[in-house]
Design a protein around this motif. Structure first.
Motif, short mmCIF file in Angstrom:
data_model
loop_
_atom_site.label_atom_id
_atom_site.label_comp_id
_atom_site.label_asym_id
_atom_site.label_seq_id
_atom_site.Cartn_x
_atom_site.Cartn_y
_atom_site.Cartn_z
N VAL A 118 0.84 -1.21 0.00
CA VAL A 118 0.00 0.00 0.00
C VAL A 118 0.87 1.25 0.00
N SER A 119 1.92 1.25 0.81
CA SER A 119 2.82 2.40 0.85
C SER A 119 3.48 2.61 -0.51
N ASP A 120 3.87 1.53 -1.16
CA ASP A 120 4.48 1.63 -2.49
C ASP A 120 3.48 2.19 -3.49
N ALA A 121 2.22 1.77 -3.39
CA ALA A 121 1.20 2.29 -4.30
C ALA A 121 1.02 3.80 -4.13
N VAL A 122 1.07 4.27 -2.89
CA VAL A 122 0.97 5.71 -2.65
C VAL A 122 2.10 6.45 -3.36
N ASP A 123 3.31 5.93 -3.23
CA ASP A 123 4.46 6.57 -3.90
C ASP A 123 4.28 6.61 -5.41
N ARG A 124 3.81 5.52 -5.99
CA ARG A 124 3.67 5.46 -7.45
C ARG A 124 2.56 6.39 -7.94
N VAL A 125 1.45 6.43 -7.22
CA VAL A 125 0.37 7.32 -7.64
C VAL A 125 0.79 8.78 -7.51
N ARG A 126 1.49 9.10 -6.45
CA ARG A 126 1.98 10.47 -6.29
C ARG A 126 2.92 10.86 -7.43
N GLU A 127 3.77 9.92 -7.80
CA GLU A 127 4.72 10.20 -8.88
C GLU A 127 4.01 10.40 -10.21
N LEU A 128 2.94 9.64 -10.43
CA LEU A 128 2.22 9.73 -11.69
C LEU A 128 1.29 10.95 -11.75
N THR A 129 0.73 11.35 -10.61
CA THR A 129 -0.25 12.44 -10.61
C THR A 129 0.30 13.76 -10.12
N GLY A 130 1.39 13.71 -9.35
CA GLY A 130 1.93 14.94 -8.79
C GLY A 130 1.11 15.48 -7.63
N ARG A 131 0.24 14.64 -7.06
CA ARG A 131 -0.63 15.08 -5.98
C ARG A 131 -0.53 14.14 -4.79
N ASP A 132 -0.79 14.70 -3.58
CA ASP A 132 -0.92 13.83 -2.42
C ASP A 132 -2.19 13.00 -2.55
N VAL A 133 -2.20 11.87 -1.89
CA VAL A 133 -3.23 10.86 -2.11
C VAL A 133 -4.19 10.80 -0.93
#
Length: 973
Positions: A118-133
């Motif tokens: 889950v923590s890794d998913a947060v990092d990847r989504v942040r990197e792709l969207t440029g936004r906090d999750v």
């Protein structure tokens, strides 16, 4: 009519055949569009509605529970969570753990694997969207969300949203089971068996259906009755197939074992100190906003379990939405589409500043309940009324009373079951019985290899890892020539290597001489005639400066270290595999009567070396474990350094004897105490003397709120401080011990109803008696028959401890024929009184007695009386030289913004016998303390009587009242 009937039967048969062959009806209903952005070992990351990527939307990552597939967020277009979120302006992503039974290595996954995923998913989504999750999860998925947020310290997380996710399992469990029942059951399941069980999806599905058996049967009957009408069945068909079969996946055995151990048996979501990898994690580190959805008729995650997040995460702003829904209805179904998901979308947009806070969402600051839809008779009454239609209030009241009674009985029975074997083992320990620290650690490593042994600097170390390190050091000790019975100096700061070295010396049968880094090293080494010292890098230079003592280096890794030109053997560079164990070596050869440790107390002329046998150590270890009712669910926080008696005998001893986790503090700092306590999941914290004074005087700390500490254990706490600690840190209480340095007497205040009392003798410890004592002659008072006389209630006397004949030679002050011919006792040097209930109260020690012109004054009575004043912070009672005698004096410090009144001093000391009252009382800015936080009176004694009136010194006049010091009164003194 016959035509319609035939047509209906034909449609029913055709649809039934399709259900039988394919598991359901083909509805031509497509899932919401998504793409798999990444595929990792444990999860796939789905991005729903990828065509809308360019839009400026809040980002939300949804996490499913272990036993339900990721399709729970997109069961059908009619009840699709991701579809509803997207329509309302949110960018939805889903973590897909897949079906573990069909994934390579899926059934071997742990809780750590899922939280890190889950923590890794947060990092990847942040990197792709440029936004906090915004991180959201349902049921156990919400628990993963909490754990991942704590693991990350909320970095990159805009908010948390959970649905029916428990944070406190101590208030109940699914199916209405009491928490103690599940915890006890889990305790009896071996790790190998629990970790080897993968729960199939059908088991979980059956459990859900059993929660509402009537509803489950009714839905199946309705399905069969409508089987002819495909159009009526189609809108709900995907939801039915999900609930009946397709939505359930297996629960991996290791994850189940970890979940049960950490969060059911030990409730570490609430207490903190759960382990992710080897890192310690606490929900108290969550600082982002939290929105939790509570199902008022949820039978799996009851409202009190879910609302535990308010206590578990004291730094977070917690919001709540309370719905009249069950566990599944919070996220799937018409209610979820109408209320849950619109509120979630509005929440995300509100956090972004684009909407108002949803009406159903309420900020909660304490333990109050947020407004909920009205239920006739409340949640429990609602269910009972539906089933029975009668008497909900009486039934609920009776059930609550019965539950509390059973829980109390169960707790007593559990403590008895834990303590009786410990006390029985103590009874069986004789001089030749094999007993040692090394032996008990080996037993723990054998029985609980994967469980945590100790915690240090945010990391967890298992018994297996501890045994590996200890055994390696044993081989290093053999390599440098240490044999059984040898005394070896240990000069180290608190660190894992120091703990491992002490245990290794015990395993070898050698004696660990625990030198104090802040003590007089030369005198301590000379007092014990040391020839070897093993030091860590910080203390190696000091150890090497001693003449005639061989110094070795251990700890800090095996890399080359430059120590100002010192040439020392680095034991870290010894390869244990190259060391052949000699024929004489047997692990853990120590007998109960053997000396195991040497501890140092006092300074200067009062420096003393105390030899501690294995039996004496075991007595403290099992005594602490029994008195504090320690269990593997506890974490004992050792604030004092390892070479302090309280750390070695109580914290380490109690943890090892009970299987509790031991948390080691590198140093004690009131500013970080609660952060550490939360991170380690501390339930029992140690103290000595006035150590907790700084903590109780410190400003309120966020981690202090709803803390998990149940006991402060130690010795020497003043009565006034004791009361303040229990008042401020309720429900924690103080468990005060007394252990004689000579003999094996242990007193403990188990009842905790008398602050300041040392209680009664611990079962299994040595017999004690209170004998009349002539303070002037420093000898026991004997009767006409020549035997000592026992004291009556509230009479001050000398505490004697019964000693075995084998100990007479080593006892400091042995006496024979005290109460009957040939008996053997040791004079402890400690004066006590025993009240009418049989509880002991310390009055003073030999070294503290004040020899006034009117007689000898013990400091205890005046110290306790002044300490009871609510504005007094600390009290020291001492003697000031005055000719051939001394003046009894007291120094007090005041709590912030407080002032002393002479009349208060007079009234407080009225409870003390006139001959035991101090001649003067001084208000001072500070009272010095020793390294062990004992009040140091020597500097105050040296200051004497103030030279002039200062408005802060009060003198007792002839009438017994206290008046401000004047020159006339000073001369009279």
């Amino acid at each position: 009519m016959l035509h319609r009937l035939g047509s209906r039967l034909g449609a029913t048969a055709q649809n039934a055949l399709e259900v039988a062959r394919f598991g359901g009806l083909d509805t031509d209903e497509d899932a919401s569009p998504y793409e798999v952005v990444t595929e990792q070992r444990v999860y796939r990351l789905r991005h729903y509605f990828p065509a809308g990527t360019g839009e400026d939307r809040p980002v939300m990552v949804l996490v499913p529970p272990l036993m339900i597939s990721a399709e729970v967020y997109d069961i059908s277009s009619r009840v699709s969570a991701v579809g509803e979120l997207y329509r309302r302006g949110v960018d939805p992503w889903v973590v897909d753990f897949g079906a573990p039974e069909r994934e390579p290595g899926g059934l071997e996954r742990t809780v750590t694997d899922h939280v890190v995923a889950v923590s890794d998913a947060v990092d990847r989504v942040r990197e792709l969207t440029g936004r906090d999750v915004h991180l959201a999860g349902y049921s156990q998925g919400g628990m993963f969300v909490y754990q991942a947020a704590a693991y990350r310290r909320s970095a990159g997380i805009a908010s948390l949203v959970t649905f029916g996710s428990p944070a406190d399992t101590s208030v109940g469990l699914p199916f209405g089971l009491p928490s103690w029942l599940a915890a006890d059951a889990a305790e009896r399941i071996p790790d190998a068996l629990l970790g080897g069980i993968a729960v199939p999806g059908w088991v979980t599905r059956t459990g859900f259906q059993l929660l509402s058996p009537v509803k489950s049967v009714r839905s199946r009957v309705d399905f069969v009755r409508q089987l002819h009408d495909r159009e009526r069945l189609a809108p709900r068909e995907r939801q039915r197939r999900f609930l009946e079969r397709e939505g359930w996946v297996s629960w991996p055995g290791p994850a189940l074992a970890e979940f049960v151990r950490q969060f059911i048996q030990h409730n570490r979501m609430m207490t903190g100190g759960f382990v992710i990898g080897d890192r310690l994690v606490t929900l108290a580190d969550i600082s982002c906003p939290v929105l939790t959805f509570v199902g008022e008729v949820d039978e799996i995650a009851a409202p009190p379990m879910v609302r535990g997040i308010r206590r578990a995460a004291p730094r977070a702003q917690v919001y709540e939405a309370s719905l009249r829904a069950g566990h599944f209805g919070l996220v799937v179904g018409s209610l979820a589409v109408a209320q849950t998901w619109p509120a979630v979308a509005a929440w995300a947009r509100w956090r972004a500043g684009d909407a108002q806070l949803p009406e159903i969402v309420t900020r909660v600051t304490g333990d109050e309940e947020s407004p909920a839809p009205s239920l006739p008779g409340g949640p429990a009454g609602y269910g009972l009324q539906l089933a029975l239609g009668v008497g909900t209030s009486a039934v609920r009241s009776a059930a609550g009373t019965a539950t509390r009674a059973v829980r109390g009985t169960q707790q007593i029975a559990k403590e008895a079951a834990q303590n009786l074997p410990r006390l029985a083992r103590l009874e069986r320990i004789h001089s030749n019985t094999r007993m040692s620290l090394g032996l008990l650690l080996d037993e723990q490593a054998r029985d609980r290899p994967k469980e945590v042994f100790f915690l240090w600097q945010g990391r967890a170390h298992t018994h297996t890892a501890g045994k590996r390190r200890i055994d390696a050091i044993v081989r290093g000790l053999v390599h440098i020539g240490v044999r059984q019975g040898d005394e070896v100096g240990v000069l180290m700061n608190t660190r894992p290597t120091a703990l491992a070295l002490v245990a290794a010396l015990s395993r070898l049968g050698a004696v660990a001489v625990l030198l104090r880094p802040d003590g007089d090293l030369a005198r301590e080494a000379a007092l014990t005639r040391l020839t070897r010292i093993i030091a860590d890098p910080e203390n190696a230079e000091c150890a090497a400066s001693l003449g005639g003592v061989e110094t070795f280096l251990l700890g800090g890794g095996g890399a080359d270290r430059k120590l100002r030109g010192l040439s020392l053997m680095d034991m870290e560079r010894i390869d244990p595999d190259e060391v052949e164990l000699p024929g004489w070596y047997r692990p853990n050869p120590g007998r109960a009567g053997d000396v195991a440790f040497v501890l140092f107390t006092g300074d200067g002329e009062h420096l003393r070396a105390t030899r501690v046998t294995n039996r004496r150590w075991a007595l403290s270890a099992f005594g602490t474990a029994s008195s504090a009712s320690l269990s593997p669910a506890d974490t004992v926080y050792s604030i004092t350094p390892l070479q302090h008696p309280s750390a070695l005998l109580m914290s380490l001893g109690g943890a090892v004897a009970s299987g509790a986790r031991l948390a080691l503090a590198t140093a004690y700092d009131p500013e970080t105490f609660w952060d550490e306590a939360r991170r380690y999941g501390v339930t029992v914290a140690s103290y000595t003397w006035t150590l907790l004074r700084d903590l109780v005087n410190a400003p309120q700390h966020p981690g202090e709120r709803h803390h998990a500490i149940r006991l402060f254990i130690g010795s020497g706490m003043p009565r006034g401080l004791w009361r303040r600690v229990e008042e401020r840190f309720t429900p924690a209480r103080v468990l005060e011990f007394y252990a004689s340095t000579s003999g094996e007497a242990i007193l403990v205040n188990l009842r905790a109803k008398k602050a300041g009392s040392l209680g009664r003798p611990l079962p299994g410890s040595a017999e004690v008696r209170l004998a009349r004592y002539d303070l002037e002659a420093a000898e026991l008072v004997t009767g006409p028959d020549g035997f000592a006389e026992e004291c009556g209630p509230d009479e001050i006397g000398m505490l004697l401890t019964r000693i075995r004949p084998a100990m007479i030679a080593s006892a400091a002050r042995p006496v024979r024929g005290v109460f009957r011919p040939e008996d053997a006792w040791a004079i402890t040097g400690d004066l006590f009184r025993r009240d009418a209930d049989g509880d002991y109260w310390l009055v003073g020690r030999d070294a503290e007695l004040i020899r006034t012109a009117d007689g000898i004054v013990p400091p205890g009575p005046a110290r306790d009386a002044l300490g009871d004043l609510p504005y007094v912070d600390a009290v020291a009672v001492y003697g000031i030289p005055s000719g051939d005698a001394e003046l009894a004096a007291a120094a007090i410090t005041l709590r912030e913004d407080c002032q002393v009144k002479p009349v208060d001093l007079s009234e407080a000391l009225l409870r003390v016998e006139p001959e035991l009252r101090p001649a003067l009382v001084r208000v001072v800015d500070d009272i010095p303390v020793t390294g062990g936080r004992r009040l140091a009176t020597a500097p105050l004694r040296a200051e004497g009587v103030p030279d002039k009136a200062d408005g802060r010194t009060f003198v007792r006049d002839d009438a017994g009242a206290y008046r401000p010091l004047t020159e006339e009164l000073r001369q009279a003194l």
